[in-house]
Design a protein around this motif. Structure first.
Motif, mmCIF file in Angstrom:
data_model
loop_
_atom_site.group_PDB
_atom_site.id
_atom_site.type_symbol
_atom_site.label_atom_id
_atom_site.label_comp_id
_atom_site.label_asym_id
_atom_site.label_seq_id
_atom_site.Cartn_x
_atom_site.Cartn_y
_atom_site.Cartn_z
ATOM 1 N N ILE A 159 53.161 47.085 41.054
ATOM 2 C CA ILE A 159 52.029 46.637 41.837
ATOM 3 C C ILE A 159 52.520 46.762 42.886
ATOM 4 C CG2 ILE A 159 50.968 45.147 42.195
ATOM 5 C CD1 ILE A 159 51.266 43.093 39.893
ATOM 6 N N LEU A 160 51.677 47.199 43.671
ATOM 7 C CA LEU A 160 52.041 48.594 44.729
ATOM 8 C C LEU A 160 53.532 48.639 45.310
ATOM 9 C CD1 LEU A 160 50.257 45.451 47.076
ATOM 10 C CD2 LEU A 160 49.344 48.174 46.780
ATOM 11 N N GLY A 161 54.323 49.568 44.053
ATOM 12 C CA GLY A 161 55.234 50.237 44.145
ATOM 13 C C GLY A 161 56.189 49.321 44.296
ATOM 14 N N GLN A 162 56.456 48.041 43.993
ATOM 15 C CA GLN A 162 57.440 47.700 43.325
ATOM 16 C C GLN A 162 57.324 47.180 42.361
ATOM 17 O OE1 GLN A 162 58.895 45.404 45.916
ATOM 18 N NE2 GLN A 162 58.708 46.789 47.481
ATOM 19 N N SER A 163 58.245 47.195 41.206
ATOM 20 C CA SER A 163 58.697 46.769 40.101
ATOM 21 C C SER A 163 58.114 45.413 39.881
ATOM 22 C CB SER A 163 59.622 46.854 39.344
ATOM 23 O OG SER A 163 59.648 46.546 38.345
ATOM 24 N N ALA A 164 56.787 44.827 38.842
ATOM 25 C CA ALA A 164 56.618 43.977 38.733
ATOM 26 C C ALA A 164 57.460 42.965 37.216
ATOM 27 C CB ALA A 164 55.023 43.975 38.710
ATOM 28 N N ASN A 165 58.191 43.779 36.204
ATOM 29 C CA ASN A 165 58.761 43.740 34.978
ATOM 30 C C ASN A 165 59.297 42.489 35.618
ATOM 31 O OD1 ASN A 165 57.743 46.228 34.227
ATOM 32 N ND2 ASN A 165 59.547 45.823 32.764
ATOM 33 N N GLY A 166 59.552 41.616 34.721
ATOM 34 C CA GLY A 166 59.754 40.004 35.080
ATOM 35 C C GLY A 166 59.864 39.156 35.950
ATOM 36 N N ILE A 167 58.573 39.773 36.933
ATOM 37 C CA ILE A 167 58.005 39.071 37.802
ATOM 38 C C ILE A 167 56.849 37.544 37.354
ATOM 39 C CG2 ILE A 167 56.957 38.588 39.718
ATOM 40 C CD1 ILE A 167 59.484 40.133 40.261
ATOM 41 N N PRO A 168 56.721 36.234 37.003
ATOM 42 C CA PRO A 168 56.274 35.790 37.154
ATOM 43 C C PRO A 168 55.029 35.800 37.851
ATOM 44 C CG PRO A 168 58.340 34.036 38.165
ATOM 45 C CD PRO A 168 58.343 35.314 37.965
#
Lengths: 271, 332
Positions: B63-72
């Motif tokens: 999301i917006l270039g940042q990895s979102a895997n594992g982010i709640p």
């Protein structure tokens, strides 16, 4: 001519219903009546005289106060345990779907379906096997087994009525697990927990069977009354205490009834 | 320019069910993106993966270039308008809208002011003191929108947001949502099973089937140039012509699709034609819809409502431009 439909029950049915209600409730009135009799050795009818002396006598008896204090402490702590564990159980079993869920639900409810004597014997032998001495805490544990069920049943019903997307909406808006519990879950299940807690308290307060198996030297109020009935000494004191027990347990039960009777609509289903 | 959301071969399986099966997608910043598909096609799971309610079993979401895997979900600058709105029943409308700011520790005066402004934005100014039970379905939907927008999300997710509204309200809300998106410049991701909704609102549409994206592109491309029988049928119910019928028309032995509105009664230069018997004819308001039996095939055509037609059961020839015949990629 009467057109009131509610008055159309046949006479024998009305008689039977009245008889049933009297049979259930007259003995309660007898307990109240004997609390004010002047006769202290036997239950003589009609009471030979009226006195309020036993209220003062009861007030002055240290064993009554000891038993009452113990009962209140046990009921409070068992209810507190039940509120935490019962709510957690309900949250887990109402939201997750997993293998063996039905079996676990049954296991949670079982202690209230089992006869108290079975729970009592089971706990007593378990305590014996683990060499846990009987104490205040063993009574609390015994009571907690069925108090959890009462809290669980109230909480699970409310959890099922709550739309699961409420919790997701809270997460989505930036609230973590703790904030979601505090601001969204607790306000929605609060009255159910209060009702469950009150019922649990009332159940624990007058419990006899499990207590006889899990208590050591301590006497809770119901146990004290049972012992007192055998000794024909200042009998009306028992009746005064019984009157107090009726009042102490009736108030939370009525409270629980009023708290949970309304609110049939599903919380948070917005359409 | 960084993409608002990208999926790199993202999968999400529930037991043996591949709800999302190796999906790649890129949603540009400021875009109105629609995920269209029948129920169970994986579009809602994709939305929940972006929101963080689901975590992928494989692949990478950013999301917006940042990895979102594992982010709640509570740590993502993404907000959702839920299908059932999910308004908090124990709070006033104002507290509902201010909730996201409240849990972030914004003081009461500031957050109430922001919530009032968000309510003004969705034309519900002055409704703050009411309870959710006192609002109509359309108003609750606007509250849900305000509650999400007040957090100034970088991506707004809309899960079948108009499904519960009646037709008139739905059309009004479609225009309003589109206008709001243009004005705010926020990336909107819409999940819907309603092709009309997706085509009219979105800049780009991805059509989902069985956990995969089967075609994506501008609404005009999806509508005019469907690539498979599934897309041709699901988006705007095309006529699907069998390889043998197509061969008799244009020479190529392959599946083709033909929009019902491509037909006219006038034979023009270089127009192709189909002749059959009129099976049924019904007046639809703006158009007259007829079913024409051509051999084993039934062809549907939308003709002008005022057209004079022979009676049912009699033969009729319909004409269409050769480029209206859209070749499909399905194996013949």
């Amino acid at each position: 001519m009467r057109s009131d439909k509610h008055n159309n029950a046949p006479f024998p049915l009305k008689l039977a219903a009245t008889g049933g209600l009297l049979f259930l409730h007259l003995p309660l009135l007898l307990i109240f009546a004997y609390a004010f009799t002047t006769e202290d050795k036997s239950f003589q009818w009609p009471p030979p005289g009226f006195t309020t002396r036993w209220l003062a006598v009861t007030w002055a008896r240290p064993d009554v106060w000891q038993a009452l204090t113990l009962s209140l402490q046990v009921a409070s702590i068992a209810t507190a345990f039940a509120l935490v564990l019962g709510t957690l159980c309900a949250a887990a079993l109402s939201r997750a779907r997993f293998f063996g869920q039905e079996a676990i639900t049954l296991l949670v409810i079982l202690p209230i379906a089992l006869p108290g004597i079975v729970t009592g014997i089971a706990l007593r032998s378990a305590f014996g096997m683990m060499q846990i001495p009987f104490s205040f805490w063993t009574i609390v544990l015994g009571h907690a087994t069925f108090c959890i069920v009462v809290v669980y049943n109230n909480a699970v019903a409310r959890f099922r009525r709550m739309s699961p997307s409420l919790v997701e909406a809270s997460y989505d808006l930036g609230a973590n697990g703790f904030q979601t519990f505090r601001h969204v879950i607790l306000p929605n299940i609060g009255t159910a927990l209060l009702a469950g807690g009150m019922l649990a308290f009332a159940l624990s307060f007058d419990e006899v069977i499990v207590t006889t198996f899990t208590a050591g030297q301590q006497q809770t109020l119901p146990i004290w009354m049972l012992e007192e009935l055998i000794r024909p000494h200042e009998r009306p004191v028992t009746n005064v205490v019984a009157m107090a027990v009726v009042l102490v347990t009736l108030i939370p039960i009525l409270g629980a009834y009023y708290l949970t009777r309304d609110g049939a609509e599903t919380a948070g289903s917005g359409k | 320019m960084t993409a608002a959301v990208t999926f790199r071969s993202v999968s999400r399986h529930f037991g043996a069910v591949k709800a999302v099966d190796s999906v790649d997608l890129a949603i540009a910043e400021g875009e109105f993106f629609a995920m269209l598909g029948p129920s169970g096609s994986g579009k809602t799971t994709c939305l929940r993966l972006i929101a963080g309610f689901e975590q992928p079993d494989g692949g990478e979401i950013s999301i917006l270039g940042q990895s979102a895997n594992g982010i709640p979900p509570w740590k993502r600058n993404v907000n959702t308008v839920f299908q059932d709105y999910a308004l908090f029943p124990h709070m006033t409308i104002l507290d509902n809208v201010a909730y996201g700011l409240m849990v972030r520790g914004v003081d009461k005066t500031t957050r109430h002011k922001a919530a009032e402004e968000a309510l003004d934005l969705v034309k519900l100014g002055g409704y703050g003191a009411r309870r959710t039970g006192q609002l109509s379905g359309g108003q609750r939907q606007r509250v849900a929108l305000a509650r999400a927008l007040v957090n100034k999300p970088s991506v707004l997710l809309l899960d079948e947001p108009l499904g519960a509204l009646d037709l008139k309200l739905r059309e009004a809300m479609q225009e309003e949502l589109k206008g709001l998106q243009k004005r705010l410049g926020i990336t909107f991701v819409l999940v819907t099973h309603d092709q009309g909704e997706a085509l009219s609102m979105a800049d780009r549409v991805a059509v989902f089937n069985e956990g995969r994206i089967v075609q994506s592109g501008a609404p005009e491309d999806i509508y005019n140039r469907p690539r498979t029988r599934f897309v041709a049928d699901f988006v705007g119910s095309s006529n699907i012509l069998s390889p043998s019928l197509s061969e008799s028309l244009s020479g190529g032995r392959r599946w083709t699709s033909l929009r019902p509105e491509a037909f006219t009664l006038e034979p023009g230069d270089s127009r192709l034609s189909l002749t059959g018997t009129i099976e049924a004819s019904s007046f639809m308001g703006a158009v007259r819809r007829i079913a024409l039996k051509v051999g084993d095939n039934t062809i549907h055509a939308n003709l002008p409502a005022g057209a004079t037609l022979p009676a049912e059961g009699t033969p009729l020839t319909l004409h269409f431009a050769p480029d209206a015949l859209n070749p499909l990629e399905d194996a013949a």
